[in-house]
Motif scaffolding. Sequence first.
Motif, PDB file in Angstrom:
ATOM      1  N   THR A 162       2.947  31.743  44.827  1.00 20.04           N
ATOM      2  CA  THR A 162       4.048  30.915  45.361  1.00 20.04           C
ATOM      3  C   THR A 162       5.470  31.614  44.934  1.00 20.04           C
ATOM      4  N   VAL A 163       5.370  32.792  44.552  1.00 21.73           N
ATOM      5  CA  VAL A 163       6.856  33.568  44.293  1.00 21.73           C
ATOM      6  C   VAL A 163       7.471  33.993  45.605  1.00 21.73           C
ATOM      7  N   ALA A 164       8.826  33.940  45.334  1.00 21.90           N
ATOM      8  CA  ALA A 164       9.530  34.587  46.413  1.00 21.90           C
ATOM      9  C   ALA A 164       9.221  36.037  46.789  1.00 21.90           C
ATOM     10  N   GLU A 165       9.044  36.723  46.093  1.00 17.53           N
ATOM     11  CA  GLU A 165       8.650  38.009  46.144  1.00 17.53           C
ATOM     12  C   GLU A 165       7.552  38.630  45.595  1.00 17.53           C
ATOM     13  N   HIS A 166       6.535  38.640  45.814  1.00 13.48           N
ATOM     14  CA  HIS A 166       5.093  39.268  45.274  1.00 13.48           C
ATOM     15  C   HIS A 166       5.439  40.794  44.645  1.00 13.48           C
TER      16      HIS A 166
END
Length: 351
Positions: A162-166
Amino acid sequence: MSTDPFSQRPEAVGDPPQHYGSPLAEQRELAAGAAIVDLSDRDVVTVTGPDRLTWLDSLLSQSLARLAPGESAEALLLDPSGRIEYAVRVVDDGETTWLLMDAGTGAGMASFLDRMRFMLRVEVADRSAEFATIGSLGAPVEGVTWHDPWAAVVAGGHQYATVAEHPGVGWTYSETLVPRAGLAALADRPAAGILALEALRIAAWRPRAATELDATAIPHEFDWMRSAVHLEKGCYRGQETVAKVHNLGHPPRRLVLLHLDGSDNIAISAGDEVRSGETVVGRVTAAATHYELGPIALAVVRRATDPAATLTVVGSEGAVAATQEVIVPTDAGAEADVPRIPRLGAVRRNG
């Protein structure tokens, strides 16, 4: 004595080389796309014949029936219970489907496929003795090339992170097959060892069969739905478990990135216990020293392990404190919005 030209370099350590004397400098070169990695111990299986793609589609977790020439994919072979048996890197050249495999797994995969041919127009061959694998994060060398799809969620896939940028967004990794007789022509190229590749892979949260898998592993635990599973394709072995866990349940374990305390220079290795307090909650699957992040590791822990907890990794030389970076959340799965069905005979009360 090794006949691998990379291992014959005076500074090479290992066969294939783990490093060439400067693992951190090699990481920088590899990350910049300026070095290649000798992966000549890895296996190669080919499938030929007009039915090859639809046949593989029916067996593996990824949608492969319409794989275009030059297009890359990743797929898993699951057992009937949904556990991962093999991870396969797939590329087709229009006549042959190439299956790139981790070391020691090609013969088993080829044997399984050969048993499943029945009356279909396919031929399976283990080509590991003919072709070597070269890894790169820059422009690949010339040859049949597999481009890792990990950089984005593939069609039909699903991401639990669920991170903003993987961190996989910047993972530009590829593998190229070259005839083993042609390895000598590449031996003077700038090269990085396997340790450099592993550190960058760990930082990208990228699972790998040779390190992360054990006898009970299922795709959901590693966020492998992101690149290797198509949730809307037709039937394949293990599909029922994949769908059930994804839609209604939760994976029993989850992959995490661990940031390790490096102040005491204690070595951490695959298989080391991960503890929360006195309780063993998992194990390290791969560890490395990253040129920017420092000591890091991938680990598989119990799903309910508190993401905020400071963990301890117990190595052969002592214990190391570790903080988690969540890859697979504790609530991963149960994606279907299924209405609750009243129990048989239950009376609905108004008011």
